[in-house]
Design an enzyme around this catalytic site. Structure first.
Site, short mmCIF file in Angstrom:
data_model
loop_
_atom_site.label_atom_id
_atom_site.label_comp_id
_atom_site.label_asym_id
_atom_site.label_seq_id
_atom_site.Cartn_x
_atom_site.Cartn_y
_atom_site.Cartn_z
N GLN A 75 63.67 84.41 26.15
CA GLN A 75 63.25 85.20 25.00
C GLN A 75 63.51 86.69 25.33
OE1 GLN A 75 60.84 82.53 26.02
NE2 GLN A 75 62.33 81.40 24.86
N GLY A 127 67.56 79.06 24.80
CA GLY A 127 68.87 78.44 24.75
C GLY A 127 69.83 79.38 25.44
N HIS A 128 70.21 79.04 26.67
CA HIS A 128 71.06 79.92 27.47
C HIS A 128 72.41 79.24 27.66
CE1 HIS A 128 67.30 82.01 29.36
NE2 HIS A 128 67.32 82.04 28.05
N LYS A 176 71.58 86.35 28.28
CA LYS A 176 70.87 86.31 29.57
C LYS A 176 71.42 85.21 30.46
CE LYS A 176 66.98 85.76 27.38
NZ LYS A 176 67.45 85.98 26.00
N ASP A 216 68.73 85.95 22.87
CA ASP A 216 70.15 85.60 22.73
C ASP A 216 71.08 86.77 23.07
OD1 ASP A 216 69.27 83.11 21.87
OD2 ASP A 216 69.17 83.77 19.79
N GLY A 235 83.48 88.92 26.93
CA GLY A 235 83.79 87.55 26.51
C GLY A 235 82.76 86.62 27.13
P1 GDP Z 1 70.66 83.97 25.93
O1 GDP Z 1 69.66 83.17 25.20
O2 GDP Z 1 70.24 85.39 26.12
O3 GDP Z 1 71.11 83.34 27.23
O4 GDP Z 1 71.96 84.01 24.99
P2 GDP Z 1 72.63 82.76 24.22
O5 GDP Z 1 73.34 81.93 25.23
O6 GDP Z 1 71.64 82.11 23.34
O7 GDP Z 1 73.62 83.51 23.26
C1 GDP Z 1 74.62 84.35 23.73
C2 GDP Z 1 75.98 83.77 23.29
O8 GDP Z 1 76.98 84.74 23.49
C3 GDP Z 1 76.42 82.56 24.09
O9 GDP Z 1 77.14 81.70 23.26
C4 GDP Z 1 77.34 83.16 25.17
O10 GDP Z 1 78.32 82.24 25.62
C5 GDP Z 1 77.96 84.28 24.40
N1 GDP Z 1 78.34 85.47 25.20
C6 GDP Z 1 77.70 86.01 26.27
N2 GDP Z 1 78.29 87.17 26.64
C7 GDP Z 1 79.34 87.33 25.80
C8 GDP Z 1 80.33 88.35 25.64
O11 GDP Z 1 80.37 89.34 26.35
N3 GDP Z 1 81.24 88.20 24.61
C9 GDP Z 1 81.22 87.12 23.78
N4 GDP Z 1 82.13 87.06 22.82
N5 GDP Z 1 80.29 86.15 23.89
C10 GDP Z 1 79.37 86.25 24.88
P1 IMO Z 2 66.45 82.80 24.37
O1 IMO Z 2 65.86 82.64 25.75
C1 IMO Z 2 65.91 83.90 20.21
C2 IMO Z 2 62.00 83.06 18.44
C3 IMO Z 2 61.97 82.02 17.35
C4 IMO Z 2 60.80 82.53 16.52
C5 IMO Z 2 59.84 83.05 17.60
C6 IMO Z 2 58.76 82.06 18.00
O2 IMO Z 2 67.57 81.87 24.07
O3 IMO Z 2 66.78 84.24 24.11
P2 IMO Z 2 58.77 79.83 19.48
O4 IMO Z 2 59.51 78.54 19.30
O5 IMO Z 2 59.02 80.49 20.78
O6 IMO Z 2 57.30 79.70 19.19
O7 IMO Z 2 59.34 80.78 18.31
O8 IMO Z 2 60.64 83.36 18.72
N1 IMO Z 2 62.62 82.60 19.71
C7 IMO Z 2 63.84 82.95 20.12
N2 IMO Z 2 64.78 83.70 19.51
N3 IMO Z 2 66.12 83.42 21.46
C8 IMO Z 2 65.17 82.71 22.09
O9 IMO Z 2 65.27 82.35 23.38
C9 IMO Z 2 63.98 82.40 21.40
N4 IMO Z 2 62.86 81.70 21.72
C10 IMO Z 2 62.04 81.84 20.68
O10 IMO Z 2 63.16 82.00 16.61
O11 IMO Z 2 61.20 83.63 15.76
MG MG Z 3 69.53 81.98 23.53
#
Ligand code: GDP
Ligand code: IMO
Ligand code: MG
Length: 427
Positions: free
Chosen positions: A223, A40-41, A16, A13, A416
């Site tokens: 991840q 979850g991207h 990416k 998270d 942002g």
């Molecule tokens: P990922 O799994 O690495 O793709 O990250 P996620 O999408 O799960 O979580 C990142 C969250 O931060 C998302 O809701 C993005 O929209 C948000 N985000 C990404 N870059 C920024 C940033 O620079 N500032 C803020 N405030 N939010 C961001």
């Molecule tokens: P993104 O790509 C954050 C964590 C789960 C748990 C462990 C194992 O959005 O960064 P799993 O379902 O893969 O067997 O769970 O890994 N986990 C993540 N945490 N971001 C993710 O993906 C994750 N994918 C799995 O919360 O601790």
């Molecule tokens: Mg994510």
């Protein structure tokens, strides 16, 4: 334009999806190489907000070919849901490609994921319950079904029958769950196959031919390093190689084709699920709550509140090593605008022993106490800044320290969630 691997440097998270989206305009193909619907991207661009689990974030850029590589596991139902969401937003996915070698997530994988977590009780991993561990386990045990198997009803049914000989007794006798017949599963999956058939290809050949034609590939990680099955905080990890090496085995593209590896790091730190987290702020801590609320730190996949803490330079430095990072993208710098002072963990104290890298033994990592430096905050809105030079001095100092401690140049800073809130740093 060279090919690039993008990886998460922390516990996932990091943003990416956003960084992939920003970089997508420079690439012809964006490929996901590992993981499944546990990812979850979130991408916010041109008025679209999308939470993608299976489909590469590059799909939003017209002209970019999104590929789900052989190292991924595919939940066909989730793919179809995402395609519907894309269609609703008017985003084309005609050029989507899915590797025929990618393994299929079956209903029993999800049942077993959930049941196994229940059995672990308080020692649970905190998985996303998307069937990831059981699906990868079947892949390695050689009783998995692959996307190409869905293209032939007879093969699909035969392989499923073999798998169920092993799965049903486990479901029933170990976990007291209902069992499956071949038909229970085939009736849905063969319907999914009718829709997905045109997208299923031999993706290693496709990617290598594209490289020969001079096309450029971005490998989008899911991840992150600390969730990697080999390099993460085992057993509190996911079941695939999320480090840069996973992009090679998960795509069938040789390492000599890769020029750069970009690590994505959040300007602070979060984790979902169980496992050690040295810089974690305790529940109710004012700074932790500020990071959670300002950063909207709730899981994209499960909606769970993310655990929050200060930036840990030790793990990003470790990520630099195990991924061979050539550059860093720092996200969510804007979230720190709320803090008066900001701490960075520069080392761990493990029972009197000082560590500047991830300790070799997991019990040491559990007892690691962060050693902090504290820096002044900037307390100004930075969300509209477009040029690096215009950032407040304290924010630039913060980036400089991150760069120094990781040994990797910071080439991008996000202020942002929107695509436009991105500062590319010319070096
Ligand atoms: P990922 O799994 O690495 O793709 O990250 P996620 O999408 O799960 O979580 C990142 C969250 O931060 C998302 O809701 C993005 O929209 C948000 N985000 C990404 N870059 C920024 C940033 O620079 N500032 C803020 N405030 N939010 C961001
Ligand atoms: P993104 O790509 C954050 C964590 C789960 C748990 C462990 C194992 O959005 O960064 P799993 O379902 O893969 O067997 O769970 O890994 N986990 C993540 N945490 N971001 C993710 O993906 C994750 N994918 C799995 O919360 O601790
Ligand atoms: Mg994510």
């Amino acid at each position: 334009m060279p090919s690039k691997i993008l990886v998460g440097t922390q516990w996932g998270d990091e943003g990416k999806g956003k960084v992939t989206d920003v970089l997508s305009s420079e690439f012809d193909i964006v490929v996901r190489c590992q993981g499944g619907a546990n990812a979850g991207h979130t991408v916010i661009a041109n008025g679209h907000k999308l939470a993608l689990h299976q489909i590469p974030s590059g799909v939003i850029y017209e002209g970019v070919v999104p590929v789900i590589g052989n190292g991924c596991i595919v939940d066909p139902k989730v793919v179809l849901e995402e395609l519907a969401a894309l269609k609703e937003q008017g985003i084309s996915y005609d050029n989507l490609k899915i590797s025929g070698n990618a393994h299929i997530v079956m209903p029993y994988h999800k049942d077993l994921d959930e049941a196994h977590e229940r059995k672990l009780g308080k020692n649970l991993i905190g998985t996303t319950k998307r069937g990831v561990g059981p699906c990868y386990a079947d892949k390695v045990s050689r009783i998995g079904l692959r996307m190409q198997d869905m293209l032939d009803e007879k093969i699909f049914n035969e392989k499923l029958e073999t798998a169920l000989i092993e799965k049903n007794p486990v479901l029933e006798k170990v976990y007291g769950l209902p069992t499956y017949t071949v038909n229970d599963i085939a009736k849905d999956y063969l319907e999914y196959a009718k829709v997905l058939r045109p997208y299923i290809i031999e993706s290693s050949r496709y990617l290598n031919e594209a490289l020969t034609e001079g096309k450029d590939i971005l490998f989008e990680g899911s991840q992150a390093t600390m969730l990697d099955i080999d390099f993460g905080t085992y057993p509190f990890v996911t079941s695939s190689n999320c480090v840069s090496g996973g992009a090679i085995t998960g795509s069938g593209v040789g390492p000599t084709n890769i020029d750069t590896v970009i690590g994505v790091a959040k300007a602070y730190l979060t984790r979902v699920g169980s496992g050690p987290f040295p810089t974690e702020l305790p529940e109710g801590d004012a700074v932790g709550e500020t990071l959670c609320e300002q950063g909207h730190e709730y899981g994209t996949t499960t909606g769970r509140k993310r655990r929050c803490g200060y930036y840990d330079a030790v793990i990003v430095n470790y990520a630099a090593r195990v991924n061979g990072l050539t550059e860093l993208a720092i996200t969510k710098l804007d979230v720190l605008s709320a803090l008066n002072t900001i701490k960075i963990c520069i080392a761990y104290d493990c029972n009197g022993e000082r560590y500047t890298t991830v300790p070799e033994h997991q019990s040491k990592f559990y007892e690691a106490k962060p050693v902090y430096i504290e820096m002044p905050g900037w307390k100004t809105d930075i969300t509209k800044i477009k040029n690096y030079v215009d950032l407040p001095r304290e924010a630039k100092d913060y980036i400089d320290i991150i760069e120094r401690l990781s040994g990797v140049p910071v080439t991008m800073v996000c202020v942002g969630p929107d695509r436009s809130q991105t500062i590319k740093r010319q070096r």
